[in-house]
Write a protein that holds these residues in place. Sequence first.
Motif, PDB file in Angstrom:
ATOM      1  N   ASP A   1      36.371  38.867  38.583  1.00  0.00           N
ATOM      2  CA  ASP A   1      37.152  38.708  37.362  1.00  0.00           C
ATOM      3  C   ASP A   1      38.125  37.556  37.545  1.00  0.00           C
ATOM      4  OD1 ASP A   1      38.680  38.935  35.063  1.00  0.00           O
ATOM      5  OD2 ASP A   1      39.665  40.786  35.675  1.00  0.00           O
ATOM      6  N   SER A   2      37.934  36.506  36.753  1.00  0.00           N
ATOM      7  CA  SER A   2      38.820  35.354  36.849  1.00  0.00           C
ATOM      8  C   SER A   2      39.901  35.372  35.775  1.00  0.00           C
ATOM      9  CB  SER A   2      38.016  34.053  36.765  1.00  0.00           C
ATOM     10  OG  SER A   2      37.295  34.012  35.548  1.00  0.00           O
ATOM     11  N   GLY A   3      39.995  36.457  35.032  1.00  0.00           N
ATOM     12  CA  GLY A   3      41.053  36.583  34.043  1.00  0.00           C
ATOM     13  C   GLY A   3      40.904  35.585  32.914  1.00  0.00           C
ATOM     14  N   ASP A   4      41.993  35.350  32.229  1.00  0.00           N
ATOM     15  CA  ASP A   4      41.980  34.487  31.043  1.00  0.00           C
ATOM     16  C   ASP A   4      42.436  33.063  31.323  1.00  0.00           C
ATOM     17  OD1 ASP A   4      41.149  36.636  29.466  1.00  0.00           O
ATOM     18  OD2 ASP A   4      43.208  37.293  29.125  1.00  0.00           O
ATOM     19  N   PHE A   5      42.887  32.794  32.556  1.00  0.00           N
ATOM     20  CA  PHE A   5      43.431  31.474  32.858  1.00  0.00           C
ATOM     21  C   PHE A   5      42.363  30.560  33.450  1.00  0.00           C
ATOM     22  CE2 PHE A   5      47.106  34.347  33.242  1.00  0.00           C
ATOM     23  CZ  PHE A   5      47.917  33.782  32.263  1.00  0.00           C
ATOM     24  N   THR A   6      42.422  29.286  33.086  1.00  0.00           N
ATOM     25  CA  THR A   6      41.532  28.294  33.667  1.00  0.00           C
ATOM     26  C   THR A   6      42.102  27.838  35.006  1.00  0.00           C
ATOM     27  OG1 THR A   6      42.700  26.416  32.686  1.00  0.00           O
ATOM     28  CG2 THR A   6      40.950  27.455  31.343  1.00  0.00           C
ATOM     29  N   LEU A   7      41.328  27.079  35.747  1.00  0.00           N
ATOM     30  CA  LEU A   7      41.821  26.533  37.015  1.00  0.00           C
ATOM     31  C   LEU A   7      43.069  25.687  36.790  1.00  0.00           C
ATOM     32  CD1 LEU A   7      38.494  25.487  38.775  1.00  0.00           C
ATOM     33  CD2 LEU A   7      39.993  27.368  39.407  1.00  0.00           C
ATOM     34  N   ALA A   8      43.093  24.927  35.717  1.00  0.00           N
ATOM     35  CA  ALA A   8      44.243  24.067  35.418  1.00  0.00           C
ATOM     36  C   ALA A   8      45.479  24.872  35.034  1.00  0.00           C
ATOM     37  CB  ALA A   8      43.897  23.081  34.308  1.00  0.00           C
ATOM     38  N   GLU A   9      45.295  26.143  34.657  1.00  0.00           N
ATOM     39  CA  GLU A   9      46.427  26.990  34.297  1.00  0.00           C
ATOM     40  C   GLU A   9      46.910  27.857  35.460  1.00  0.00           C
ATOM     41  OE1 GLU A   9      45.663  27.886  29.613  1.00  0.00           O
ATOM     42  OE2 GLU A   9      44.298  28.825  31.042  1.00  0.00           O
ATOM     43  N   GLY A  10      46.160  27.873  36.547  1.00  0.00           N
ATOM     44  CA  GLY A  10      46.535  28.709  37.690  1.00  0.00           C
ATOM     45  C   GLY A  10      45.685  29.960  37.764  1.00  0.00           C
ATOM     46  N   GLN A  11      44.404  29.772  37.843  1.00  0.00           N
ATOM     47  CA  GLN A  11      43.460  30.893  37.834  1.00  0.00           C
ATOM     48  C   GLN A  11      43.597  31.794  39.053  1.00  0.00           C
ATOM     49  OE1 GLN A  11      39.179  30.154  38.636  1.00  0.00           O
ATOM     50  NE2 GLN A  11      38.845  31.059  36.626  1.00  0.00           N
ATOM     51  N   PHE A  12      43.387  33.058  38.850  1.00  0.00           N
ATOM     52  CA  PHE A  12      43.239  34.000  39.948  1.00  0.00           C
ATOM     53  C   PHE A  12      41.825  34.554  39.877  1.00  0.00           C
ATOM     54  CE2 PHE A  12      44.626  36.588  36.392  1.00  0.00           C
ATOM     55  CZ  PHE A  12      43.732  37.652  36.430  1.00  0.00           C
ATOM     56  N   CYS A  13      41.368  35.085  40.962  1.00  0.00           N
ATOM     57  CA  CYS A  13      40.058  35.721  40.991  1.00  0.00           C
ATOM     58  C   CYS A  13      40.155  37.016  41.775  1.00  0.00           C
ATOM     59  CB  CYS A  13      39.011  34.811  41.637  1.00  0.00           C
ATOM     60  SG  CYS A  13      37.388  35.617  41.751  1.00  0.00           S
ATOM     61  N   HIS A  14      39.832  38.096  41.112  1.00  0.00           N
ATOM     62  CA  HIS A  14      39.769  39.394  41.789  1.00  0.00           C
ATOM     63  C   HIS A  14      38.302  39.721  42.026  1.00  0.00           C
ATOM     64  CE1 HIS A  14      43.963  40.841  41.325  1.00  0.00           C
ATOM     65  NE2 HIS A  14      43.963  39.944  40.364  1.00  0.00           N
ATOM     66  N   MET A  15      37.983  40.047  43.264  1.00  0.00           N
ATOM     67  CA  MET A  15      36.646  40.539  43.586  1.00  0.00           C
ATOM     68  C   MET A  15      36.794  42.048  43.781  1.00  0.00           C
ATOM     69  SD  MET A  15      35.290  37.500  46.093  1.00  0.00           S
ATOM     70  CE  MET A  15      33.543  37.770  45.829  1.00  0.00           C
ATOM     71  N   TYR A  16      36.304  42.786  42.793  1.00  0.00           N
ATOM     72  CA  TYR A  16      36.419  44.244  42.801  1.00  0.00           C
ATOM     73  C   TYR A  16      35.141  44.868  43.342  1.00  0.00           C
ATOM     74  CZ  TYR A  16      40.243  43.623  39.402  1.00  0.00           C
ATOM     75  OH  TYR A  16      41.397  43.265  38.770  1.00  0.00           O
ATOM     76  N   VAL A  17      35.292  45.854  44.195  1.00  0.00           N
ATOM     77  CA  VAL A  17      34.170  46.667  44.641  1.00  0.00           C
ATOM     78  C   VAL A  17      34.440  48.076  44.133  1.00  0.00           C
ATOM     79  CG1 VAL A  17      32.883  47.586  46.600  1.00  0.00           C
ATOM     80  CG2 VAL A  17      33.736  45.236  46.667  1.00  0.00           C
ATOM     81  N   ASP A  18      33.538  48.551  43.286  1.00  0.00           N
ATOM     82  CA  ASP A  18      33.695  49.870  42.653  1.00  0.00           C
ATOM     83  C   ASP A  18      35.070  50.015  41.993  1.00  0.00           C
ATOM     84  OD1 ASP A  18      31.156  50.433  43.537  1.00  0.00           O
ATOM     85  OD2 ASP A  18      31.830  51.598  45.263  1.00  0.00           O
ATOM     86  N   GLY A  19      35.542  48.920  41.379  1.00  0.00           N
ATOM     87  CA  GLY A  19      36.797  48.948  40.643  1.00  0.00           C
ATOM     88  C   GLY A  19      38.046  48.731  41.470  1.00  0.00           C
ATOM     89  N   ASN A  20      37.926  48.562  42.783  1.00  0.00           N
ATOM     90  CA  ASN A  20      39.082  48.364  43.666  1.00  0.00           C
ATOM     91  C   ASN A  20      39.122  46.935  44.189  1.00  0.00           C
ATOM     92  OD1 ASN A  20      39.916  51.184  43.661  1.00  0.00           O
ATOM     93  ND2 ASN A  20      38.068  51.545  44.853  1.00  0.00           N
ATOM     94  N   ASP A  21      40.330  46.341  44.203  1.00  0.00           N
ATOM     95  CA  ASP A  21      40.479  44.996  44.755  1.00  0.00           C
ATOM     96  C   ASP A  21      39.984  44.949  46.185  1.00  0.00           C
ATOM     97  OD1 ASP A  21      41.504  43.046  42.993  1.00  0.00           O
ATOM     98  OD2 ASP A  21      43.488  43.961  43.060  1.00  0.00           O
ATOM     99  N   SER A  22      39.173  43.941  46.490  1.00  0.00           N
ATOM    100  CA  SER A  22      38.687  43.758  47.854  1.00  0.00           C
ATOM    101  C   SER A  22      39.135  42.402  48.392  1.00  0.00           C
ATOM    102  CB  SER A  22      37.162  43.885  47.888  1.00  0.00           C
ATOM    103  OG  SER A  22      36.690  43.846  49.206  1.00  0.00           O
ATOM    104  N   VAL A  23      38.804  41.325  47.671  1.00  0.00           N
ATOM    105  CA  VAL A  23      39.218  39.972  48.037  1.00  0.00           C
ATOM    106  C   VAL A  23      39.819  39.325  46.790  1.00  0.00           C
ATOM    107  CG1 VAL A  23      38.412  37.686  48.780  1.00  0.00           C
ATOM    108  CG2 VAL A  23      37.468  39.746  49.849  1.00  0.00           C
ATOM    109  N   ILE A  24      40.912  38.591  46.985  1.00  0.00           N
ATOM    110  CA  ILE A  24      41.588  37.911  45.876  1.00  0.00           C
ATOM    111  C   ILE A  24      41.799  36.448  46.224  1.00  0.00           C
ATOM    112  CG2 ILE A  24      43.745  37.730  44.567  1.00  0.00           C
ATOM    113  CD1 ILE A  24      44.124  40.695  44.878  1.00  0.00           C
TER     114      ILE A  24
END
Length: 174
Positions: free
Chosen positions: A60-83
């Motif tokens: 999930d990269s959310g609503d922000f673009t890279l130029a806006e300061g994107q985050f990326c959540h890698m969820y496994v079964d709904g739980n944050d694993s790598v960000i």
Amino acid sequence: MRNLQPRLLAAALLALALTACGSSDDKKLSYPVPDDICGIPADKDVLESLLDDGDKLEQDSGDFTLAEGQFCHMYVDGNDSVISDAGWHESGFELPDLFQGNEPEGLRYLEDGAYASWDRGVATVISCPGVSEKGDVVSVEVRDMKWDKESQSQLEKLVPSYFDAYKKKLRCQA
């Protein structure tokens, strides 16, 4: 003797089952491991070592673009694993500024201070003027949310390739 044969057979089957289910140093996940973190190329073997096991991986990269300061959540079964998280800063912001007042445990700098590493993350600061209205410098972090004694060494394997790919994706000229 007759009572012994079924017991031996049961013991042999139990031993076989335990051997088949025994632990292995090779971590295999139940889902396909990506070779990117929300579109930024990353070492697949490193991601496999960092991601939790489970049934389903979602990025999930959310609503922000890279130029806006994107985050990326890698969820496994709904739980944050790598960000992966990025934030823009004004010109002059440097890597040590990222930890001002909140130095993480095990912090060390790599490659003449170009990258930072700590027990559950790695980070860098990239000069990238003209890409974002929010600033000329972007800080990028990758964190392992479940971290263990191997996390820091595994995360360091993302340096510098992941951050170089991030810089390229942003089209930074500097």
